[in-house]
Design a protein around this motif. Sequence first.
Motif, PDB file in Angstrom:
ATOM      1  N   ARG A  40       0.845  -1.105   0.131  1.00 33.55           N
ATOM      2  CA  ARG A  40       0.170  -0.080   0.087  1.00 33.55           C
ATOM      3  C   ARG A  40       0.760   1.388  -0.082  1.00 33.55           C
ATOM      4  NH1 ARG A  40      -5.396   1.214   1.189  1.00 33.55           N
ATOM      5  NH2 ARG A  40      -5.706   2.871   2.659  1.00 33.55           N
ATOM      6  N   HIS A  41       0.553   2.253  -0.980  1.00 28.23           N
ATOM      7  CA  HIS A  41       1.443   3.329  -1.100  1.00 28.23           C
ATOM      8  C   HIS A  41       0.430   4.728  -1.712  1.00 28.23           C
ATOM      9  CE1 HIS A  41       1.582   1.336  -4.846  1.00 28.23           C
ATOM     10  NE2 HIS A  41       1.901   2.629  -5.685  1.00 28.23           N
ATOM     11  N   THR A  60      -6.090  -3.094  -2.821  1.00 27.10           N
ATOM     12  CA  THR A  60      -6.628  -2.246  -1.899  1.00 27.10           C
ATOM     13  C   THR A  60      -6.693  -0.669  -2.456  1.00 27.10           C
ATOM     14  OG1 THR A  60      -4.668  -1.758  -1.039  1.00 27.10           O
ATOM     15  CG2 THR A  60      -6.056  -3.278  -0.214  1.00 27.10           C
ATOM     16  N   LEU A  61      -7.810   0.048  -2.358  1.00 28.70           N
ATOM     17  CA  LEU A  61      -7.782   1.319  -3.159  1.00 28.70           C
ATOM     18  C   LEU A  61      -8.893   2.368  -1.834  1.00 28.70           C
ATOM     19  CD1 LEU A  61      -7.473   3.125  -5.490  1.00 28.70           C
ATOM     20  CD2 LEU A  61      -9.657   2.466  -6.375  1.00 28.70           C
ATOM     21  N   GLY A  62      -8.130   3.221  -1.526  1.00 24.19           N
ATOM     22  CA  GLY A  62      -8.784   3.897  -0.374  1.00 24.19           C
ATOM     23  C   GLY A  62      -9.048   3.119   0.722  1.00 24.19           C
ATOM     24  N   ASP A  63     -10.314   2.892   1.059  1.00 24.43           N
ATOM     25  CA  ASP A  63     -10.808   1.979   2.147  1.00 24.43           C
ATOM     26  C   ASP A  63     -11.505   0.766   1.599  1.00 24.43           C
ATOM     27  OD1 ASP A  63     -13.085   3.146   1.299  1.00 24.43           O
ATOM     28  OD2 ASP A  63     -13.729   4.003   3.200  1.00 24.43           O
ATOM     29  N   ARG A  64     -11.267   0.551   0.112  1.00 21.37           N
ATOM     30  CA  ARG A  64     -11.979  -0.519  -0.253  1.00 21.37           C
ATOM     31  C   ARG A  64     -10.956  -1.759  -0.617  1.00 21.37           C
ATOM     32  NH1 ARG A  64     -13.528   1.503  -5.705  1.00 21.37           N
ATOM     33  NH2 ARG A  64     -13.984  -0.585  -6.126  1.00 21.37           N
ATOM     34  N   GLU A  65     -11.544  -2.981  -0.432  1.00 23.93           N
ATOM     35  CA  GLU A  65     -10.626  -4.081  -1.049  1.00 23.93           C
ATOM     36  C   GLU A  65     -11.709  -4.877  -1.879  1.00 23.93           C
ATOM     37  OE1 GLU A  65      -9.203  -6.562   2.360  1.00 23.93           O
ATOM     38  OE2 GLU A  65      -8.108  -4.613   3.284  1.00 23.93           O
ATOM     39  N   PHE A  66     -11.060  -5.423  -2.851  1.00 22.70           N
ATOM     40  CA  PHE A  66     -11.751  -6.092  -3.855  1.00 22.70           C
ATOM     41  C   PHE A  66     -10.632  -6.873  -4.809  1.00 22.70           C
ATOM     42  CE2 PHE A  66     -11.025  -1.891  -5.306  1.00 22.70           C
ATOM     43  CZ  PHE A  66     -10.411  -1.799  -6.622  1.00 22.70           C
ATOM     44  N   THR A  67     -11.179  -7.675  -5.620  1.00 27.17           N
ATOM     45  CA  THR A  67     -10.454  -8.461  -6.634  1.00 27.17           C
ATOM     46  C   THR A  67     -10.898  -8.317  -7.978  1.00 27.17           C
ATOM     47  OG1 THR A  67     -10.250 -10.243  -4.955  1.00 27.17           O
ATOM     48  CG2 THR A  67      -9.871 -10.989  -7.263  1.00 27.17           C
ATOM     49  N   PHE A  75      -8.874   2.205 -11.807  1.00 25.49           N
ATOM     50  CA  PHE A  75      -8.285   3.754 -11.576  1.00 25.49           C
ATOM     51  C   PHE A  75      -7.625   3.901 -10.134  1.00 25.49           C
ATOM     52  CE2 PHE A  75      -8.907   8.568 -11.284  1.00 25.49           C
ATOM     53  CZ  PHE A  75      -7.631   8.734 -11.732  1.00 25.49           C
ATOM     54  N   GLY A  76      -6.402   4.124 -10.053  1.00 22.26           N
ATOM     55  CA  GLY A  76      -5.799   4.592  -9.007  1.00 22.26           C
ATOM     56  C   GLY A  76      -5.217   6.014  -8.839  1.00 22.26           C
ATOM     57  N   PRO A  77      -6.173   7.034  -8.527  1.00 21.23           N
ATOM     58  CA  PRO A  77      -5.736   8.405  -8.536  1.00 21.23           C
ATOM     59  C   PRO A  77      -4.511   8.825  -7.596  1.00 21.23           C
ATOM     60  CG  PRO A  77      -8.038   8.475  -7.613  1.00 21.23           C
ATOM     61  CD  PRO A  77      -7.607   6.897  -8.000  1.00 21.23           C
ATOM     62  N   ARG A  78      -4.135   9.739  -7.891  1.00 15.81           N
ATOM     63  CA  ARG A  78      -3.093  10.381  -7.038  1.00 15.81           C
ATOM     64  C   ARG A  78      -3.855  11.070  -5.862  1.00 15.81           C
ATOM     65  NH1 ARG A  78      -0.859  15.059 -10.841  1.00 15.81           N
ATOM     66  NH2 ARG A  78      -1.810  13.599 -12.278  1.00 15.81           N
ATOM     67  N   GLY A  79      -3.040  10.615  -4.588  1.00 15.50           N
ATOM     68  CA  GLY A  79      -3.592  10.826  -3.355  1.00 15.50           C
ATOM     69  C   GLY A  79      -4.487   9.801  -2.627  1.00 15.50           C
ATOM     70  N   VAL A  80      -4.808   8.980  -3.367  1.00 18.58           N
ATOM     71  CA  VAL A  80      -5.556   7.878  -2.824  1.00 18.58           C
ATOM     72  C   VAL A  80      -4.736   6.490  -2.517  1.00 18.58           C
ATOM     73  CG1 VAL A  80      -7.581   6.255  -3.045  1.00 18.58           C
ATOM     74  CG2 VAL A  80      -7.782   8.529  -3.841  1.00 18.58           C
ATOM     75  N   PRO A  81      -4.454   6.120  -1.410  1.00 19.30           N
ATOM     76  CA  PRO A  81      -3.468   4.993  -1.112  1.00 19.30           C
ATOM     77  C   PRO A  81      -4.184   3.799  -1.665  1.00 19.30           C
ATOM     78  CG  PRO A  81      -4.058   6.093   1.005  1.00 19.30           C
ATOM     79  CD  PRO A  81      -5.101   6.795  -0.053  1.00 19.30           C
TER      80      PRO A  81
END
Length: 135
Positions: A40-41, A60-67, A75-81
Amino acid sequence: RPQTFNVLGVQTTLHVTGPETNQRLLITELSLPGGAGIPRHVHTRDDEVFHVLQGQVMFTLGDREFTAGPQNTVFGPRGVPHGFRTAPTAAARLLVTIAPAGLEAMFAELGALPPGPPDPARVSEIVARYGIAFV
């Protein structure tokens, strides 16, 4: 000609780089063995789009976890872990578009680290120069 690096146990191939796109984007292919992934970064300078080519990838994207599976796009936007990992026994391949370009040198630096378990402090120091922090 594509360049390939071993980045934290993930084969990373640079297919389209900044110099080819006026620094607009970087397209990489990640080949992940079973149980591999990127911790996670968060990025402060660039956005990422992950397209699953093969296998199942746990995100993991923000507070969501999914497969996500083949033909799924994330989509992994800047600023979102965010981070991702394959199942322990199943490999996967991802096509990742990063905009703007600029992480080519980071992949080269990480790929030049000695084999074996990476030194977390050294890895954190490298990625920090490119606006990325582990969280």
